[in-house]
Design a protein around this motif. Structure first.
Motif, PDB file in Angstrom:
ATOM      1  N   THR A  11       0.856  -1.176   0.000  1.00 53.25           N
ATOM      2  CA  THR A  11       0.000   0.000   0.000  1.00 53.25           C
ATOM      3  C   THR A  11       0.891   1.225   0.000  1.00 53.25           C
ATOM      4  OG1 THR A  11      -1.745  -1.167   1.188  1.00 53.25           O
ATOM      5  CG2 THR A  11      -1.831   1.242   1.213  1.00 53.25           C
ATOM      6  N   ARG A  12       0.645   2.109  -0.940  1.00 57.28           N
ATOM      7  CA  ARG A  12       1.449   3.326  -1.110  1.00 57.28           C
ATOM      8  C   ARG A  12       0.551   4.545  -0.958  1.00 57.28           C
ATOM      9  NH1 ARG A  12       6.871   2.418  -3.233  1.00 57.28           N
ATOM     10  NH2 ARG A  12       7.069   0.168  -3.134  1.00 57.28           N
ATOM     11  N   THR A  13       1.163   5.706  -0.815  1.00 60.03           N
ATOM     12  CA  THR A  13       0.432   6.968  -0.739  1.00 60.03           C
ATOM     13  C   THR A  13       1.007   7.927  -1.769  1.00 60.03           C
ATOM     14  OG1 THR A  13       0.097   6.625   1.626  1.00 60.03           O
ATOM     15  CG2 THR A  13      -0.278   8.846   0.785  1.00 60.03           C
ATOM     16  N   ASP A  14       0.125   8.529  -2.578  1.00 61.15           N
ATOM     17  CA  ASP A  14       0.608   9.477  -3.580  1.00 61.15           C
ATOM     18  C   ASP A  14       0.826  10.855  -2.947  1.00 61.15           C
ATOM     19  OD1 ASP A  14      -1.886  10.788  -3.483  1.00 61.15           O
ATOM     20  OD2 ASP A  14      -2.606   9.865  -5.332  1.00 61.15           O
ATOM     21  N   LEU A  15       1.259  11.810  -3.742  1.00 61.11           N
ATOM     22  CA  LEU A  15       1.580  13.142  -3.240  1.00 61.11           C
ATOM     23  C   LEU A  15       0.368  13.894  -2.689  1.00 61.11           C
ATOM     24  CD1 LEU A  15       4.091  14.259  -5.997  1.00 61.11           C
ATOM     25  CD2 LEU A  15       4.603  13.443  -3.690  1.00 61.11           C
ATOM     26  N   ASN A  16      -0.827  13.471  -3.076  1.00 61.38           N
ATOM     27  CA  ASN A  16      -2.052  14.106  -2.590  1.00 61.38           C
ATOM     28  C   ASN A  16      -2.619  13.407  -1.358  1.00 61.38           C
ATOM     29  OD1 ASN A  16      -2.151  16.068  -4.665  1.00 61.38           O
ATOM     30  ND2 ASN A  16      -2.889  14.480  -6.066  1.00 61.38           N
ATOM     31  N   GLY A  17      -1.914  12.405  -0.855  1.00 60.44           N
ATOM     32  CA  GLY A  17      -2.366  11.688   0.329  1.00 60.44           C
ATOM     33  C   GLY A  17      -3.326  10.555   0.057  1.00 60.44           C
ATOM     34  N   ASN A  18      -3.534  10.220  -1.221  1.00 58.04           N
ATOM     35  CA  ASN A  18      -4.424   9.110  -1.582  1.00 58.04           C
ATOM     36  C   ASN A  18      -3.650   7.806  -1.565  1.00 58.04           C
ATOM     37  OD1 ASN A  18      -6.639  10.902  -2.238  1.00 58.04           O
ATOM     38  ND2 ASN A  18      -5.458  11.447  -4.049  1.00 58.04           N
ATOM     39  N   SER A  19      -4.234   6.786  -0.968  1.00 58.91           N
ATOM     40  CA  SER A  19      -3.546   5.493  -0.935  1.00 58.91           C
ATOM     41  C   SER A  19      -3.951   4.645  -2.139  1.00 58.91           C
ATOM     42  CB  SER A  19      -3.833   4.757   0.367  1.00 58.91           C
ATOM     43  OG  SER A  19      -5.199   4.458   0.476  1.00 58.91           O
ATOM     44  N   TYR A  20      -3.044   3.800  -2.546  1.00 59.21           N
ATOM     45  CA  TYR A  20      -3.280   2.865  -3.646  1.00 59.21           C
ATOM     46  C   TYR A  20      -2.434   1.623  -3.394  1.00 59.21           C
ATOM     47  CZ  TYR A  20       1.154   4.681  -5.450  1.00 59.21           C
ATOM     48  OH  TYR A  20       2.473   5.056  -5.590  1.00 59.21           O
ATOM     49  N   GLN A  21      -2.721   0.566  -4.138  1.00 60.20           N
ATOM     50  CA  GLN A  21      -1.999  -0.691  -3.947  1.00 60.20           C
ATOM     51  C   GLN A  21      -1.254  -1.100  -5.208  1.00 60.20           C
ATOM     52  OE1 GLN A  21      -5.350  -3.063  -2.494  1.00 60.20           O
ATOM     53  NE2 GLN A  21      -4.325  -3.101  -0.511  1.00 60.20           N
ATOM     54  N   GLN A  22      -0.124  -1.764  -4.989  1.00 57.06           N
ATOM     55  CA  GLN A  22       0.697  -2.340  -6.050  1.00 57.06           C
ATOM     56  C   GLN A  22       1.143  -3.721  -5.588  1.00 57.06           C
ATOM     57  OE1 GLN A  22       3.537   1.060  -5.934  1.00 57.06           O
ATOM     58  NE2 GLN A  22       3.474   0.874  -8.165  1.00 57.06           N
ATOM     59  N   LEU A  23       1.602  -4.509  -6.529  1.00 56.75           N
ATOM     60  CA  LEU A  23       2.197  -5.805  -6.217  1.00 56.75           C
ATOM     61  C   LEU A  23       3.671  -5.777  -6.566  1.00 56.75           C
ATOM     62  CD1 LEU A  23      -0.539  -8.159  -7.695  1.00 56.75           C
ATOM     63  CD2 LEU A  23       0.028  -7.882  -5.272  1.00 56.75           C
ATOM     64  N   ALA A  24       4.457  -6.485  -5.792  1.00 58.65           N
ATOM     65  CA  ALA A  24       5.871  -6.690  -6.092  1.00 58.65           C
ATOM     66  C   ALA A  24       6.113  -8.181  -6.090  1.00 58.65           C
ATOM     67  CB  ALA A  24       6.751  -6.004  -5.054  1.00 58.65           C
ATOM     68  N   GLY A  25       6.908  -8.656  -7.032  1.00 60.97           N
ATOM     69  CA  GLY A  25       7.216 -10.076  -7.093  1.00 60.97           C
ATOM     70  C   GLY A  25       8.034 -10.416  -8.322  1.00 60.97           C
ATOM     71  N   LYS A  26       8.210 -11.704  -8.544  1.00 61.31           N
ATOM     72  CA  LYS A  26       8.942 -12.191  -9.716  1.00 61.31           C
ATOM     73  C   LYS A  26       7.939 -12.465 -10.830  1.00 61.31           C
ATOM     74  CE  LYS A  26      12.906 -14.163  -7.372  1.00 61.31           C
ATOM     75  NZ  LYS A  26      13.920 -13.269  -7.891  1.00 61.31           N
ATOM     76  N   VAL A  27       8.211 -11.899 -12.000  1.00 56.14           N
ATOM     77  CA  VAL A  27       7.289 -11.993 -13.122  1.00 56.14           C
ATOM     78  C   VAL A  27       7.681 -13.131 -14.058  1.00 56.14           C
ATOM     79  CG1 VAL A  27       8.523 -10.338 -14.592  1.00 56.14           C
ATOM     80  CG2 VAL A  27       6.064 -10.617 -14.854  1.00 56.14           C
ATOM     81  N   TYR A  28       6.676 -13.757 -14.651  1.00 52.82           N
ATOM     82  CA  TYR A  28       6.866 -14.813 -15.653  1.00 52.82           C
ATOM     83  C   TYR A  28       5.815 -14.639 -16.735  1.00 52.82           C
ATOM     84  CZ  TYR A  28       9.781 -16.976 -12.141  1.00 52.82           C
ATOM     85  OH  TYR A  28      10.764 -17.206 -11.209  1.00 52.82           O
ATOM     86  N   GLY A  29       6.235 -14.754 -17.981  1.00 52.28           N
ATOM     87  CA  GLY A  29       5.308 -14.718 -19.104  1.00 52.28           C
ATOM     88  C   GLY A  29       4.682 -13.367 -19.390  1.00 52.28           C
ATOM     89  N   HIS A  30       5.386 -12.297 -19.061  1.00 53.77           N
ATOM     90  CA  HIS A  30       4.825 -10.964 -19.309  1.00 53.77           C
ATOM     91  C   HIS A  30       4.801 -10.694 -20.812  1.00 53.77           C
ATOM     92  CE1 HIS A  30       4.040  -6.696 -19.094  1.00 53.77           C
ATOM     93  NE2 HIS A  30       3.840  -6.819 -17.790  1.00 53.77           N
ATOM     94  N   PRO A  31       3.673 -10.225 -21.342  1.00 54.84           N
ATOM     95  CA  PRO A  31       3.569 -10.010 -22.790  1.00 54.84           C
ATOM     96  C   PRO A  31       4.473  -8.903 -23.329  1.00 54.84           C
ATOM     97  CG  PRO A  31       1.626  -9.174 -21.671  1.00 54.84           C
ATOM     98  CD  PRO A  31       2.434  -9.911 -20.647  1.00 54.84           C
ATOM     99  N   MET A  32       4.974  -8.027 -22.461  1.00 55.46           N
ATOM    100  CA  MET A  32       5.836  -6.926 -22.902  1.00 55.46           C
ATOM    101  C   MET A  32       7.309  -7.186 -22.589  1.00 55.46           C
ATOM    102  SD  MET A  32       3.716  -4.752 -24.247  1.00 55.46           S
ATOM    103  CE  MET A  32       4.565  -3.198 -24.280  1.00 55.46           C
ATOM    104  N   ALA A  33       7.666  -8.436 -22.310  1.00 55.98           N
ATOM    105  CA  ALA A  33       9.062  -8.770 -21.984  1.00 55.98           C
ATOM    106  C   ALA A  33       9.987  -8.360 -23.135  1.00 55.98           C
ATOM    107  CB  ALA A  33       9.203 -10.256 -21.709  1.00 55.98           C
TER     108      ALA A  33
END
Length: 75
Positions: A11-33
């Motif tokens: 969970t992150r917070t942008d410069l305006n104080g709004n929270s949002y979510q992201q994922l972190a991990g190891k990627v496999y099979g990404h179409p833009m590799a």
């Protein structure tokens, strides 16, 4: 469809104080590799763009950039 392994939800917070979510991990099979730059190649660590849909029951996450990830093992 891309797959994330060894992932964690952040969970992150942008410069305006709004929270949002992201994922972190190891990627496999990404179409833009890019094998010339190794960007998004299998086994590389990534942080996704903002999540617009996260369904742990179905094991699927969709990001703001439009990438759909299946979720493998959680970290």
């Amino acid at each position: 469809m891309a797959r994330l392994e060894n992932w964690t939800l952040m969970t992150r917070t942008d410069l305006n104080g709004n929270s949002y979510q992201q994922l972190a991990g190891k990627v496999y099979g990404h179409p833009m590799a890019n094998h010339e730059t190794s960007e998004l190649c299998d086994g590389h660590n990534v942080i996704t763009s903002k999540l617009v849909d996260f369904n742990l029951n179905n094991g699927v996450a969709v990001t703001q950039s439009g990438t759909v990830y299946t979720l493998g093992n959680k970290k």
